[in-house]
Scaffold this motif. Structure first.
Motif, mmCIF file in Angstrom:
data_model
loop_
_atom_site.group_PDB
_atom_site.id
_atom_site.type_symbol
_atom_site.label_atom_id
_atom_site.label_comp_id
_atom_site.label_asym_id
_atom_site.label_seq_id
_atom_site.Cartn_x
_atom_site.Cartn_y
_atom_site.Cartn_z
ATOM 1 N N ALA A 343 0.831 -1.213 0.000
ATOM 2 C CA ALA A 343 0.000 0.000 0.000
ATOM 3 C C ALA A 343 0.861 1.258 0.000
ATOM 4 C CB ALA A 343 -0.931 -0.010 1.209
ATOM 5 N N CYS A 344 1.999 1.207 0.667
ATOM 6 C CA CYS A 344 2.935 2.350 0.653
ATOM 7 C C CYS A 344 3.431 2.614 -0.767
ATOM 8 C CB CYS A 344 4.112 2.087 1.580
ATOM 9 S SG CYS A 344 3.703 2.062 3.338
ATOM 10 N N ALA A 347 0.720 4.207 -2.739
ATOM 11 C CA ALA A 347 0.551 5.623 -2.392
ATOM 12 C C ALA A 347 1.586 6.483 -3.114
ATOM 13 C CB ALA A 347 0.673 5.804 -0.880
ATOM 14 N N GLN A 350 0.577 6.793 -6.720
ATOM 15 C CA GLN A 350 -0.517 7.747 -6.851
ATOM 16 C C GLN A 350 -0.009 9.187 -6.766
ATOM 17 O OE1 GLN A 350 -3.904 7.527 -7.534
ATOM 18 N NE2 GLN A 350 -3.236 5.485 -8.178
ATOM 19 N N CYS A 351 0.982 9.418 -5.921
ATOM 20 C CA CYS A 351 1.567 10.751 -5.809
ATOM 21 C C CYS A 351 2.219 11.157 -7.129
ATOM 22 C CB CYS A 351 2.582 10.786 -4.667
ATOM 23 S SG CYS A 351 3.309 12.423 -4.370
ATOM 24 N N HIS A 371 -1.675 8.474 3.387
ATOM 25 C CA HIS A 371 -1.940 7.084 3.018
ATOM 26 C C HIS A 371 -0.860 6.135 3.563
ATOM 27 C CE1 HIS A 371 -5.494 7.645 0.558
ATOM 28 N NE2 HIS A 371 -4.896 8.639 -0.106
ATOM 29 N N LEU A 374 -1.443 5.468 7.237
ATOM 30 C CA LEU A 374 -2.513 4.488 7.423
ATOM 31 C C LEU A 374 -2.019 3.076 7.112
ATOM 32 C CD1 LEU A 374 -5.559 6.377 5.809
ATOM 33 C CD2 LEU A 374 -5.216 5.861 8.239
ATOM 34 N N ALA A 375 -1.261 2.947 6.018
ATOM 35 C CA ALA A 375 -0.754 1.629 5.631
ATOM 36 C C ALA A 375 0.208 1.066 6.686
ATOM 37 C CB ALA A 375 -0.045 1.721 4.283
#
Length: 379
Positions: A343-344, A347, A350-351, A371, A374-375
């Motif tokens: 997930a990191c 993220a 996505q950035c 994010h 949270l991950a």
């Protein structure tokens, strides 16, 4: 080399064609390969094709040859107007060499209109013209598939780590340990590796990027660090080129007669104003490209530490991207579950996408950190 020989009428004529696409990962040397091919085409040595010693080769390799156009885009995209200018110049008869060669680096920046403008020339180039396009891959996201179908494709692989180490030691005077670290952490990107061993600011920025993975566990510190990193990056991107941009503007104003007096001066100044504004817009676009490129490198470095954590966690027998940060990778592997590490990485991806969509860098980075926190289940 077979193609260059065929261009002289030696060997199999099918080895030569007029339109080429060179692809390969960043730092693989696509543009260097293109220049070497261009040098071989304009080489004047009667016996050794691409000798590297004659005036033709030396001028081509230094991008000084009158019949070799070497286009290195500095803005976000290659516009259709510029592309038409390149086409017009490439269509001219050679001045001193048997060929006129057009090299366009970063051809993945060709917009749809620019690709369409180039298509006819790539499909049916003048008999004396060779076009070489350089792009990361043949993927539709990187390169027009219509153009791809009209070009002969040549893949340039990344150099081995040992080869990058050899280059850095012999040409940059780096120690073996520094050279090996630079080769590993830049993913064998020769240009980045050169800067890594020579530029202290590049080394500091890399460390700051990687350390964000530790700071996400310390609340506001990560967001404060990102704000400082973004501000410093934007400032550097402006200051490093301020003198160059000022000189470019001064030359344009001098050519347009800004500051002149007498009959006709007022009319000339009205035309000059539009040209100066166009230059300012171009410089702004180039500045945006520089900033985005540096932000992208920061994100690549940050992604590397999460990739290393996954490698440590799974006991994979692979080399680490950041071997000097192995303790941090081990700490992340212990603290964060595998799905959290993935997930990191998502993220970060996505950035990168948000930055391409012209989202403010601070907003894009802060969203990424949120994010990642949270991950990582950071408190």
């Amino acid at each position: 080399m077979n193609a260059a020989a065929a261009a002289r009428g030696i060997g199999d004529a099918r080895a030569m064609t007029h339109s080429w696409l060179f692809t390969g990962p960043p730092g693989s040397g696509r543009s260097n390969a293109a220049l070497a091919f261009a040098a071989a085409l304009v080489c004047t040595d009667p016996d050794e094709i691409g000798c590297g010693r004659c005036k033709g080769c030396r001028d081509a390799l230094s991008s000084q040859h009158t019949d070799v156009m070497h286009v290195v885009p500095k803005e976000l995209t290659i516009k259709v107007k510029e592309t038409r200018e390149y086409i017009a110049q490439a269509a001219r008869m050679p001045t001193v060499a048997p060929w006129r060669v057009l090299i366009i680096e970063n051809a993945d920046r060709l917009g749809q209109d620019a690709s369409d403008a180039l298509l006819k020339t790539v499909e049916e180039p003048p008999a004396h013209t060779v076009i070489i396009l350089c792009a990361p891959s043949t993927d539709p996201e990187d390169f027009s598939q219509t153009l791809r179908s009209r070009c002969r494709h040549l893949y340039i692989p990344a150099p081995s780590e040992d080869e990058v180490v050899r280059i850095l030691m012999q040409e940059e005077g780096a120690t073996e340990s520094d050279a090996r670290l630079a080769a590993a952490t830049t993913l064998r990107h020769v240009g980045r590796a050169r800067r890594m061993v020579n530029d202290k600011s590049v080394q500091i920025r890399r460390a700051q990027a990687i350390n964000l993975a530790e700071l996400v566990f310390h609340g506001a510190q990560a967001f404060q660090a990102v704000a400082s990193l973004v501000k410093a990056t934007e400032k550097t991107a402006v200051e490093d080129y301020a003198e160059e941009d000022a000189e470019e503007r001064a030359k344009l104003e001098q050519a347009l007669g800004v500051g002149a007096k007498g009959r006709g001066a007022a009319k000339a100044l009205r035309g000059a104003s539009a040209s100066v504004k166009a230059l300012e817009a171009s410089q702004k676009a180039r500045g945006t490209r520089r900033k985005r490129d540096v932000f992208d490198l920061i994100l690549v470095d940050l992604a590397g530490i999460y990739r290393d954590a996954l490698a440590v966690q799974s006991d994979a027998k692979v080399s680490l991207t950041h071997p000097d940060f192995q303790p941090l990778a081990a700490e992340l592997a212990e603290k964060v579950r595998p799905e959290g590490l993935v997930a990191c990485l998502d993220a970060i991806a996505q950035c990168r996408l948000r930055l391409q969509q012209q989202v403010s860098p601070v907003v894009a980075f802060n969203g990424m950190l949120g994010h990642i926190r949270l991950a990582c289940e950071a408190r």
